[in-house]
Design an enzyme around this catalytic site. Structure first.
Site, mmCIF file in Angstrom:
data_model
loop_
_atom_site.group_PDB
_atom_site.id
_atom_site.type_symbol
_atom_site.label_atom_id
_atom_site.label_comp_id
_atom_site.label_asym_id
_atom_site.label_seq_id
_atom_site.Cartn_x
_atom_site.Cartn_y
_atom_site.Cartn_z
ATOM 1 C CB SER A 149 57.918 69.827 48.037
ATOM 2 O OG SER A 149 56.559 70.167 47.868
ATOM 3 C CG ASP A 167 53.035 69.815 49.692
ATOM 4 O OD1 ASP A 167 53.003 69.325 50.836
ATOM 5 O OD2 ASP A 167 54.061 70.271 49.165
ATOM 6 C CG MET A 179 47.745 72.543 49.748
ATOM 7 S SD MET A 179 48.576 74.137 49.680
ATOM 8 C CE MET A 179 50.285 73.627 49.868
ATOM 9 C CG MET A 230 53.159 71.844 58.814
ATOM 10 S SD MET A 230 53.574 71.377 57.116
ATOM 11 C CE MET A 230 54.057 72.927 56.378
ATOM 12 C CG ASP A 238 56.487 70.124 54.314
ATOM 13 O OD1 ASP A 238 57.149 70.757 53.475
ATOM 14 O OD2 ASP A 238 55.339 69.692 54.113
#
Ligand code: DX5
Ligand code: ZN
Length: 222
Positions: A9, A36, A38, A138, A176
């Protein structure tokens, strides 16, 4: 024997020397780049969007796995595909018309993923599982890297594995949050296919060797 995938990541990379960290992943045994996105609304943090992903795409020699932690992701799917997303994952909790959104992703030519927050049961995927390329569980509450793995995740992975094996779904199970050398074996045994690893890779003394170590765990026989 199927081989699991490792997706470092980039959120945990050093953005003052991002090119070096991308090159490290290129040279490593990693399979994908996990990115990622967001929005400060679906999750309490803001990261990066198309602009940075486009720059990463220019250097990356491996597929980009884009995890959208944003409201109304359907508005941006084409845009993320255009800047190089290979896998596009949206959150179940952010999609009132999930079936439509999954097919919208597939129409762009990307692989379609759906992510579930820790409190969301895997059963909500029952009626779309055959359409999915990837289901992301998640194992922390989304928003930040470096959090502690939630152990309840393991039983969710087992239940999702059963659901996928009972249908003709091609879906890979991706985990994740808080993944590292300490829980990789348990996750693979529960049925995980793709492991996202942020801090366990980038904060390690030797990130490339850590990727190799994550990759070297025995996958479970088919
Ligand atoms: C969390 C992100 C994760 C995060 C994982 O909201 O979706 O991908 O970067 O980081 P670690 O592996 O440090 O928990
Ligand atoms: Zn993620």
């Amino acid at each position: 024997m199927k081989q699991h995938l490792i997706a470092p990541s980039v959120l945990a990379a050093d953005f003052t020397r991002l090119a070096d960290d991308i090159e490290m992943v290129n040279q490593s045994e990693a399979d994908w780049f996990h990115l990622d996105v967001m929005d400060g609304r679906f999750v309490p943090n803001i990261t990066f969007g198309m602009f940075i992903i486009e720059a990463i795409h220019k250097m990356a020699k491996k597929p980009l796995d884009v995890h959208l932690m944003i409201l109304e992701p359907e508005k941006y799917i084409e845009a993320f595909r255009k800047v190089g997303a290979h896998v596009i994952t949206v959150h179940y909790e952010a999609c009132p018309h999930l079936h439509r959104t999954i097919h919208q992703i597939k129409e762009t030519g990307a692989l379609a993923g759906v992510a579930l927050n820790p409190h969301t049961p895997v059963q909500v995927l029952e009626d779309v599982i055959e359409d999915l390329d990837l289901a992301l569980i998640m194992s922390v509450n989304p928003g930040f890297g470096g959090q502690k793995f939630i152990y309840q995740t393991l039983s969710k992975v087992r239940r999702l594995r059963e659901m996928i094996d009972a249908t003709n779904s091609p879906a890979l199970i991706e985990i994740d949050g808080g993944v590292g050398l300490h829980n990789t074996e348990a996750l693979l045994q529960a049925g995980a296919d793709v492991l996202v690893a942020g801090n366990s890779v980038f904060a390690a003394a030797d990130p490339r060797a850590t990727i190799s170590a994550l990759k070297a765990f025995q996958s479970v026989p088919l």
